[in-house]
Design a protein around this motif. Sequence first.
Motif, PDB file in Angstrom:
ATOM      1  N   PRO A 248      80.501  18.189 149.495  1.00 30.80           N
ATOM      2  CA  PRO A 248      80.902  19.431 148.821  1.00 30.80           C
ATOM      3  C   PRO A 248      82.417  19.550 148.790  1.00 30.80           C
ATOM      4  N   VAL A 280      84.776  18.750 141.485  1.00 32.59           N
ATOM      5  CA  VAL A 280      84.524  20.181 141.321  1.00 32.59           C
ATOM      6  C   VAL A 280      84.417  20.504 139.831  1.00 32.59           C
ATOM      7  N   ASN A 282      83.624  23.950 138.839  1.00 39.91           N
ATOM      8  CA  ASN A 282      83.787  25.375 138.615  1.00 39.91           C
ATOM      9  C   ASN A 282      84.829  25.945 139.567  1.00 39.91           C
ATOM     10  N   GLN A 318      87.562  30.094 144.557  1.00 44.92           N
ATOM     11  CA  GLN A 318      86.306  29.491 145.005  1.00 44.92           C
ATOM     12  C   GLN A 318      86.011  28.266 144.146  1.00 44.92           C
ATOM     13  N   THR A 319      85.783  27.124 144.811  1.00 46.36           N
ATOM     14  CA  THR A 319      85.472  25.883 144.103  1.00 46.36           C
ATOM     15  C   THR A 319      84.009  25.518 144.358  1.00 46.36           C
ATOM     16  N   LYS A 320      83.404  24.807 143.385  1.00 46.46           N
ATOM     17  CA  LYS A 320      81.973  24.519 143.479  1.00 46.46           C
ATOM     18  C   LYS A 320      81.650  23.180 142.833  1.00 46.46           C
ATOM     19  N   ASN A 321      80.780  22.392 143.521  1.00 50.04           N
ATOM     20  CA  ASN A 321      80.134  21.235 142.894  1.00 50.04           C
ATOM     21  C   ASN A 321      78.656  21.272 143.283  1.00 50.04           C
ATOM     22  N   GLN A 322      77.925  20.220 142.986  1.00 51.86           N
ATOM     23  CA  GLN A 322      76.478  20.263 143.181  1.00 51.86           C
ATOM     24  C   GLN A 322      76.071  20.292 144.643  1.00 51.86           C
ATOM     25  N   GLY A 324      77.882  22.183 147.123  1.00 49.12           N
ATOM     26  CA  GLY A 324      78.301  23.377 147.842  1.00 49.12           C
ATOM     27  C   GLY A 324      79.557  24.000 147.265  1.00 49.12           C
ATOM     28  N   THR A 325      80.111  24.984 148.011  1.00 47.80           N
ATOM     29  CA  THR A 325      81.306  25.719 147.594  1.00 47.80           C
ATOM     30  C   THR A 325      82.294  25.772 148.740  1.00 47.80           C
ATOM     31  N   GLN A 326      83.540  26.123 148.407  1.00 47.34           N
ATOM     32  CA  GLN A 326      84.583  26.360 149.409  1.00 47.34           C
ATOM     33  C   GLN A 326      85.585  27.365 148.851  1.00 47.34           C
ATOM     34  N   ASN A 327      86.052  28.278 149.726  1.00 45.91           N
ATOM     35  CA  ASN A 327      87.027  29.297 149.336  1.00 45.91           C
ATOM     36  C   ASN A 327      88.349  29.067 150.056  1.00 45.91           C
TER      37      ASN A 327
END
Length: 572
Positions: A248, A280, A282, A318-322, A324-327
Amino acid sequence: MDKLILLIFLLQGVWCGDWSVSLPEKIEALSGSCVTINCTFDIYNKYDNDLTDSAAGVWFKDGIDFLKNVVFNSSRTNLYVKGEIIGKLKSKDCTTIFYNVTSNYSGQFFFRIEGNGGLKITFSKKSALINVIDSPPNPTVQMFKDQMEVEVHEEVLEGSSMCLGCSAKTLCSSSPPTLTWSSTDRLHLNESSRLQLDQQKQTEIISDLNFTATHLQHGVTFICTITYQIQQRNTTAQNNITLRVQYPPKNTLVSVFPSNSVLEGSSVTLICSSDGNPAVFNYTWYRENGGQLEELQTGYNLTFNVTDRTHTGRYYCQTKNQHGTQNTSVLLDIQYAAKISLFSCNRTDITVCLCEAHGNPSPKVEWHLSGRPVSNSTNTFISEERLSSTDLRSFITLHQSLTHTDTLQCVINNTHSTASKQIQLVASPQEMTRHSAPVSLAPSAASSPAPSSCSSACYPATVSMSSLNSLPFPTSPGSPHPASLLAPWNSAPAQSVSLVTPAAALSQFVLPGTVSCVSTPKPALKTPKKATRSPRPQPSPKPPGPSTPAPPSPNPSGPLLCSPEERLEATP
């Protein structure tokens, strides 16, 4: 017929066993080293007794002609190939080692056993191919995920239990070879090594590298190195594998251009970056508002073309891939010029002033009294109160005497501006008494010494420290101050009090209204013109002479005073 069957059965018992030999199909030998041929054989049982300790093993190369192809015989010396049979022929173990291998050793090798009696057999149907190489072969590298072998190019998920295996033939070096692991990122590696026989019964060395896959190992190349010692020198070979890990978003970062602190009215851009596999896809921006996150927009950047101080605050990406996410967040600081929001003073027996200023960065405050900077001293006390990160309140307390010309100035500054405000200080009642306008004296039209009278619009009449008939008003140590003499009669109708100066006598004050002033004998002064105005009806001057004032009634509100600029008019 039965006799024939019995004969065949008896012959099978006599010839039990088989003529066979077990050899590796192919052997690689390193030039300059030795080569080991793992060998076992089997014979008919009737020849077992002929297989004694004196039995000999013979090796042919590229054919089985005794005249042309014999290269080794354990019962003879000085043949073409130097070596020895390290197995026990009596136990049907024909394992043989050849030394100082050269490129001429490459070829097909056949084995022959020669024992006592009729035991002499060449195993012509099976041979071992020896291939002499100038450098060692590369080791073999394999990858296992959760104890299952996977393709070396396959991507694995972060958190998987991994094992990298490296194997190589031991060949025949003067000392056992060694396998070592290394990586392009110089990670700490936990490895273990072991020896085992491969399918061709050749000894190989294996080294295992066990770990849990993390994003730190994505793209890292692991290198396995085999080291052989050949004739007092080391020869190495390598193989490698590059690990590909899916994970992630990691290391999410917000960068601010031109910087986190920008001047009000300018443009600022926030850029979000993140590391993830797969990449990432999104980016979402939020702003902290009242303890809650308010969504602003999507996209990897956020731009304010014209900033104002309301843009100050914490912004989140906030970043997102398939997977998970991280802020992550950044504090945006909009800076602006310093300003004075409040400046006021309060006068009693001391002077207390405050100055409130705001700005970003928070401003500094200085105090100037009549144009000169002041600091803490016995007569001056300065303190500060931090109202917020951008607001400051400063107090100054003045214990010293002031004049009507004194000014107090509050000066503030930060990196973007300087501002100031000034106030004209008004003297306290006591100081006003000491510095009030002079009273003009006029002689009476009658006798000499001439009594003098003066009128004033003040209530009570003010008395100056200026000269009285060119003589100073009381200044000697211990002399009462005029304010202390006037205060008890501030509300009394037409009273008088006697007062003596070192150089002249002032016999009485008549309060309020017209004040009678008597000096020591002096030449008569020119009678001035009658006053053009009188602030209130004045009583007739009392004749000079001793008088005893009636006890006054104090006025708690204090004396009424003239401003320093007012001119008083005297009446004869």
